[in-house]
Design a protein around this motif. Structure first.
Motif, short mmCIF file in Angstrom:
data_model
loop_
_atom_site.label_atom_id
_atom_site.label_comp_id
_atom_site.label_asym_id
_atom_site.label_seq_id
_atom_site.Cartn_x
_atom_site.Cartn_y
_atom_site.Cartn_z
N TYR A 1 38.67 38.36 50.29
CA TYR A 1 38.25 38.61 51.33
C TYR A 1 38.91 39.47 52.20
O TYR A 1 39.58 39.20 53.08
CB TYR A 1 36.53 38.46 52.81
N ASN A 2 38.54 40.46 52.73
CA ASN A 2 39.40 41.69 53.74
C ASN A 2 38.49 41.53 55.72
O ASN A 2 37.48 40.81 55.41
CB ASN A 2 39.54 42.81 53.20
N LYS A 3 39.24 41.83 56.12
CA LYS A 3 38.38 41.80 57.55
C LYS A 3 36.98 42.12 57.58
O LYS A 3 36.01 42.19 58.86
CB LYS A 3 39.26 42.68 58.89
N HIS A 4 36.26 43.16 56.66
CA HIS A 4 35.36 43.81 56.77
C HIS A 4 34.30 42.87 55.33
O HIS A 4 33.26 43.22 55.58
CB HIS A 4 34.96 45.81 56.28
N ARG A 5 35.11 41.96 55.42
CA ARG A 5 34.80 41.02 54.07
C ARG A 5 34.03 41.94 53.52
O ARG A 5 32.47 41.55 52.34
CB ARG A 5 32.85 40.13 54.60
N SER B 1 44.45 40.86 47.27
CA SER B 1 45.64 40.51 48.09
C SER B 1 47.30 40.44 47.55
O SER B 1 47.23 40.05 46.01
CB SER B 1 45.50 39.55 49.34
N ARG C 1 37.05 29.21 58.21
CA ARG C 1 35.75 28.78 58.90
C ARG C 1 34.84 27.38 58.58
O ARG C 1 34.72 26.79 57.68
CB ARG C 1 34.42 30.16 58.26
N ALA D 1 44.61 37.02 52.68
CA ALA D 1 44.26 37.72 52.65
C ALA D 1 42.97 37.29 54.21
O ALA D 1 43.34 36.15 54.83
CB ALA D 1 43.44 38.84 52.05
N TRP D 2 41.59 37.81 54.06
CA TRP D 2 40.86 36.36 54.82
C TRP D 2 39.56 36.14 54.59
O TRP D 2 38.59 35.54 54.89
CB TRP D 2 39.74 37.58 55.72
N TYR E 1 41.61 30.77 69.34
CA TYR E 1 41.96 31.61 67.85
C TYR E 1 42.46 31.13 66.48
O TYR E 1 43.30 29.48 66.86
CB TYR E 1 43.43 31.96 68.86
N HIS F 1 44.27 31.92 63.50
CA HIS F 1 44.66 32.84 61.94
C HIS F 1 46.39 32.31 61.86
O HIS F 1 47.33 33.12 61.97
CB HIS F 1 45.01 34.39 62.98
#
Length: 199
Positions: free
Chosen positions: A26-30, A35, A125, A153-154, A177, A179
């Motif tokens: 996923y990217n940050k917009h799901r 990648s 997550r 990526a995400w 946090y 990341h």
């Protein structure tokens, strides 16, 4: 692709492999994307794999330009100037091979080891059911082969997470946090699973 290694008979525990997944993630917009491979990830995760006794490090990407980048890195440290300049790095890079996707990798592993490995996925997550420390230790003791999946990526797409046999607890600090780079998370998780502890 390098010859695969197996430390199971030496350690008396499950043989452990690691796959770094670059698609589907996923990217940050799901949104599902692919990648980019990074030089640092290949180097640092390969070194962590050698440090903690991981047998094989699979880089999973369907993109030919990214595969060629990985090949160039491996060639430099296996046969180029890097091979004589830094033998430790050369040794670490012997664990690395490239795969188009997990379907072909799983099929290869079944053919190589006689059965599909027990697949443990990592996920930043929280909120999903994860193995407890005692369950992880039990799996390490009784499984023949374990494959650890790390996303870039995400994070890995749900289809990859859902296709795993179990989830490992996420790496979490004291605050909100969360990341870490994948190479940092890989080192922490490998230490949790395979690092030596003081008696």
């Amino acid at each position: 692709m390098t010859g695969e290694k197996d430390a199971t008979e030496i350690t008396g525990r499950a043989g452990v492999d690691l796959a770094l997944v670059h698609y589907p993630v996923y990217n940050k917009h799901r949104e599902v994307v692919g990648s980019a491979v990074t030089n640092l990830d290949i180097h640092d995760i390969a070194r962590a794999c050698r440090t903690f006794g991981v047998d094989n490090f699979y880089v999973v990407t369907p993109f030919h330009d990214q595969q060629e980048l990985v090949r160039k890195i491996i060639r430099h440290w296996q046969h180029g100037h890097g091979a004589t300049a830094n033998s430790d790095r050369r040794d670490a890079l012997t664990t690395v091979s490239i795969w188009d996707d997990l379907i072909h990798l799983y099929s290869h592993l079944v053919g190589n080891w006689g059965e599909r490995p027990f697949v443990m996925a990592t996920c930043a997550r929280s909120g999903r059911g994860c193995l407890s420390p005692s369950e992880i230790e039990d799996r390490l003791a009784r499984e023949k082969r374990i494959l650890l999946l790390f996303g870039t990526a995400w994070g890995m797409a749900d289809e990859i997470i859902d296709g795993a046999d179990a989830l490992l607890p996420p790496v979490q600090g004291r605050g909100s946090y969360n990341h870490l780079s994948v190479r940092s998370a890989a080192s922490i998780i490998l230490d949790r699973l395979l690092g030596l502890r003081n008696a």
